[in-house]
Design a protein around this motif. Structure first.
Motif, PDB file in Angstrom:
ATOM      1  N   TRP A  61       0.805  -1.388   0.061  1.00 35.43           N
ATOM      2  CA  TRP A  61       0.084  -0.107   0.076  1.00 35.43           C
ATOM      3  C   TRP A  61       0.853   1.138   0.056  1.00 35.43           C
ATOM      4  O   TRP A  61       1.974   1.221   0.426  1.00 35.43           O
ATOM      5  CB  TRP A  61      -1.103   0.049   1.264  1.00 35.43           C
ATOM      6  N   THR A  62       0.403   2.259  -0.673  1.00 41.34           N
ATOM      7  CA  THR A  62       0.820   3.734  -0.429  1.00 41.34           C
ATOM      8  C   THR A  62      -0.201   4.476  -0.156  1.00 41.34           C
ATOM      9  O   THR A  62      -1.419   4.363  -0.622  1.00 41.34           O
ATOM     10  CB  THR A  62       1.584   3.967  -1.821  1.00 41.34           C
ATOM     11  N   LEU A  63       0.156   5.924   0.496  1.00 40.30           N
ATOM     12  CA  LEU A  63      -0.732   6.717   0.928  1.00 40.30           C
ATOM     13  C   LEU A  63      -0.335   8.275   0.279  1.00 40.30           C
ATOM     14  O   LEU A  63       0.708   8.464   0.483  1.00 40.30           O
ATOM     15  CB  LEU A  63      -1.046   6.855   2.233  1.00 40.30           C
ATOM     16  N   PRO A  64      -1.099   8.877  -0.215  1.00 43.48           N
ATOM     17  CA  PRO A  64      -0.541  10.388  -0.527  1.00 43.48           C
ATOM     18  C   PRO A  64      -0.314  11.183   0.615  1.00 43.48           C
ATOM     19  O   PRO A  64      -0.720  11.061   1.583  1.00 43.48           O
ATOM     20  CB  PRO A  64      -1.915  10.946  -1.115  1.00 43.48           C
ATOM     21  N   GLY A  65       0.678  12.031   0.311  1.00 45.68           N
ATOM     22  CA  GLY A  65       1.361  12.658   1.342  1.00 45.68           C
ATOM     23  C   GLY A  65       2.382  12.183   2.111  1.00 45.68           C
ATOM     24  O   GLY A  65       3.008  12.807   3.032  1.00 45.68           O
ATOM     25  N   GLU A  66       2.577  10.818   1.854  1.00 38.06           N
ATOM     26  CA  GLU A  66       3.697  10.219   2.893  1.00 38.06           C
ATOM     27  C   GLU A  66       5.151  11.048   2.821  1.00 38.06           C
ATOM     28  O   GLU A  66       5.865  11.057   3.871  1.00 38.06           O
ATOM     29  CB  GLU A  66       3.879   8.881   2.289  1.00 38.06           C
TER      30      GLU A  66
ATOM     31  N   ASP B 226      -6.378 -21.499   7.361  1.00 34.62           N
ATOM     32  CA  ASP B 226      -6.122 -20.305   7.904  1.00 34.62           C
ATOM     33  C   ASP B 226      -5.125 -19.518   6.753  1.00 34.62           C
ATOM     34  O   ASP B 226      -4.173 -20.048   6.446  1.00 34.62           O
ATOM     35  CB  ASP B 226      -5.501 -20.217   9.247  1.00 34.62           C
ATOM     36  N   ILE B 227      -5.618 -18.311   6.643  1.00 36.74           N
ATOM     37  CA  ILE B 227      -4.914 -17.476   5.573  1.00 36.74           C
ATOM     38  C   ILE B 227      -4.224 -16.484   6.296  1.00 36.74           C
ATOM     39  O   ILE B 227      -5.109 -15.456   6.905  1.00 36.74           O
ATOM     40  CB  ILE B 227      -5.682 -17.013   4.526  1.00 36.74           C
ATOM     41  N   GLU B 228      -2.950 -16.123   6.305  1.00 37.44           N
ATOM     42  CA  GLU B 228      -2.305 -14.769   6.720  1.00 37.44           C
ATOM     43  C   GLU B 228      -2.531 -13.691   5.879  1.00 37.44           C
ATOM     44  O   GLU B 228      -2.115 -13.617   4.547  1.00 37.44           O
ATOM     45  CB  GLU B 228      -0.829 -15.087   7.192  1.00 37.44           C
ATOM     46  N   LEU B 229      -2.738 -12.427   6.424  1.00 34.42           N
ATOM     47  CA  LEU B 229      -2.851 -11.344   5.544  1.00 34.42           C
ATOM     48  C   LEU B 229      -2.001 -10.351   6.204  1.00 34.42           C
ATOM     49  O   LEU B 229      -1.927  -9.858   7.128  1.00 34.42           O
ATOM     50  CB  LEU B 229      -4.260 -10.532   5.648  1.00 34.42           C
ATOM     51  N   VAL B 230      -0.818  -9.846   5.153  1.00 34.43           N
ATOM     52  CA  VAL B 230       0.124  -9.129   5.579  1.00 34.43           C
ATOM     53  C   VAL B 230       0.071  -7.794   4.581  1.00 34.43           C
ATOM     54  O   VAL B 230       0.166  -7.901   3.367  1.00 34.43           O
ATOM     55  CB  VAL B 230       1.616  -9.944   5.426  1.00 34.43           C
ATOM     56  N   LEU B 231       0.160  -6.577   5.272  1.00 37.57           N
ATOM     57  CA  LEU B 231       0.033  -5.507   4.571  1.00 37.57           C
ATOM     58  C   LEU B 231       1.302  -4.815   5.036  1.00 37.57           C
ATOM     59  O   LEU B 231       1.860  -4.560   6.098  1.00 37.57           O
ATOM     60  CB  LEU B 231      -0.925  -4.592   5.252  1.00 37.57           C
ATOM     61  N   GLU B 232       2.055  -4.137   3.772  1.00 38.54           N
ATOM     62  CA  GLU B 232       3.521  -3.746   4.080  1.00 38.54           C
ATOM     63  C   GLU B 232       3.361  -2.460   3.123  1.00 38.54           C
ATOM     64  O   GLU B 232       2.750  -2.420   1.884  1.00 38.54           O
ATOM     65  CB  GLU B 232       4.615  -4.519   3.495  1.00 38.54           C
ATOM     66  N   PRO B 233       3.943  -1.145   3.615  1.00 39.18           N
ATOM     67  CA  PRO B 233       4.293  -0.059   2.592  1.00 39.18           C
ATOM     68  C   PRO B 233       5.248  -0.048   1.625  1.00 39.18           C
ATOM     69  O   PRO B 233       6.070  -0.828   1.816  1.00 39.18           O
ATOM     70  CB  PRO B 233       4.569   1.058   3.671  1.00 39.18           C
ATOM     71  N   GLY B 234       4.742   0.401   0.416  1.00 38.08           N
ATOM     72  CA  GLY B 234       5.744   0.327  -0.681  1.00 38.08           C
ATOM     73  C   GLY B 234       5.036   0.001  -1.848  1.00 38.08           C
ATOM     74  O   GLY B 234       4.048  -0.250  -2.062  1.00 38.08           O
TER      75      GLY B 234
END
Length: 281
Positions: free
Chosen positions: A178-183, A223-231
């Motif tokens: 994920w990326t966000l505006p303004g970072e 079971d499913i692991e969900l991983v969110l990382e910036p970039g």
């Protein structure tokens, strides 16, 4: 209906791991394995019969050696040689046999991203009617940890279904970049950090809701692991594979001719695990 897997070989040493993985997969899934080698159509006709015989003997000997080396049981196997363009004949074989999987060895253009587009491997991916497994690592055991980079919902749904269909016992990690505006401008400010935390939590909840909906459609889903990382997807996926060493990465391939995603090119250029490429739907 009996499953059919297609393994295409160019008889090179690099294909050995792919051959072994194809045998393991076919035996595990009680599938019929079609082993295919495509001959140069420009060979003199008077040589073809002798060449075909030599190739069939070589593949038979390799099959015996691999089974002994890896202690693999023999699935139902047919060896065939045909003449033509390799990617065309591999796709044709998969269509004719209604193959559930195509298995290939890894290409030899490692580190040469600019040369990937013209390889037989990429041409097969663009024309394949089913998922394509690309392998170069010794198949000492079934794949135990599989990572699936996810973005678009439709693509993620199809990749997850394909993965659970073929590898129901593996640990699955869904990876979202994920990326966000303004970072860049506001990343160090407290109020921005609070907003970022809220937005990522909202994103996680939305993705988890989609995954839960899909899992409810499936029988015996793990079971499913969900991983969110910036970039960016490329950075996040490559870093995750380097640091967590999954056995297999499942990617969505694009159907447009002569086009593949930047992430797919990056992972194929410097492969750190085996790959499976699926259509987006």
């Amino acid at each position: 209906m009996t499953r059919t897997f297609v393994f295409a070989t160019d008889l090179s040493a690099e294909n050995r791991a792919g051959f072994a993985r194809a045998l393991r997969l076919a035996y595990t899934h009680n599938a019929h394995l079609d082993v295919l080698h495509v001959l140069d159509p420009h060979l003199p006709h008077r040589l073809l019969q002798a060449v075909e015989q030599a190739i069939n003997e070589d593949i038979g000997a390799t099959l015996t050696d691999i089974r002994e080396d890896y202690a693999l049981e023999a699935p139902k196997t047919v060896v065939q040689t045909v003449t033509g363009e390799p990617h065309v004949e591999i796709a044709r074989k998969a269509h004719e046999q209604q193959a559930r999987l195509i298995v290939l060895g890894m290409h030899r253009k490692r580190g040469q991203k600019a040369l990937l587009a013209g390889t037989t491997l990429m041409r097969v991916v663009r024309n394949a009617p089913c998922p394509v497994v690309i392998t170069q690592y010794t198949p000492t055991q079934p794949w135990q940890h599989i990572v699936i980079p996810v973005d678009a919902c439709l693509s993620a749904r199809h990749m997850l279904k394909q993965t659970l269909n073929h590898f129901p016992d593996a640990k699955l990690t869904l990876l979202h970049a994920w990326t966000l505006p303004g970072e860049e401008a506001l990343g160090s400010e407290v109020t921005f950090a609070q907003w970022r935390e809220q937005e990522v939590a909202r994103l996680r909840e939305a993705l988890k809701h989609q995954i839960d909906d899909l899992v409810r459609e499936l029988d015996d889903a793990p079971d499913i692991e969900l991983v969110l990382e910036p970039g960016t997807p490329c950075e996040v996926t490559q870093d995750y594979i380097r640091y967590h060493s999954p056995d297999l990465a499942v990617m969505s391939s694009r159907s447009q001719p002569f086009h593949s995603s930047q992430l797919t090119q990056a992972l194929l250029s410097e492969p750190h695990c085996d790959l499976m490429l699926c259509r987006a739907w």
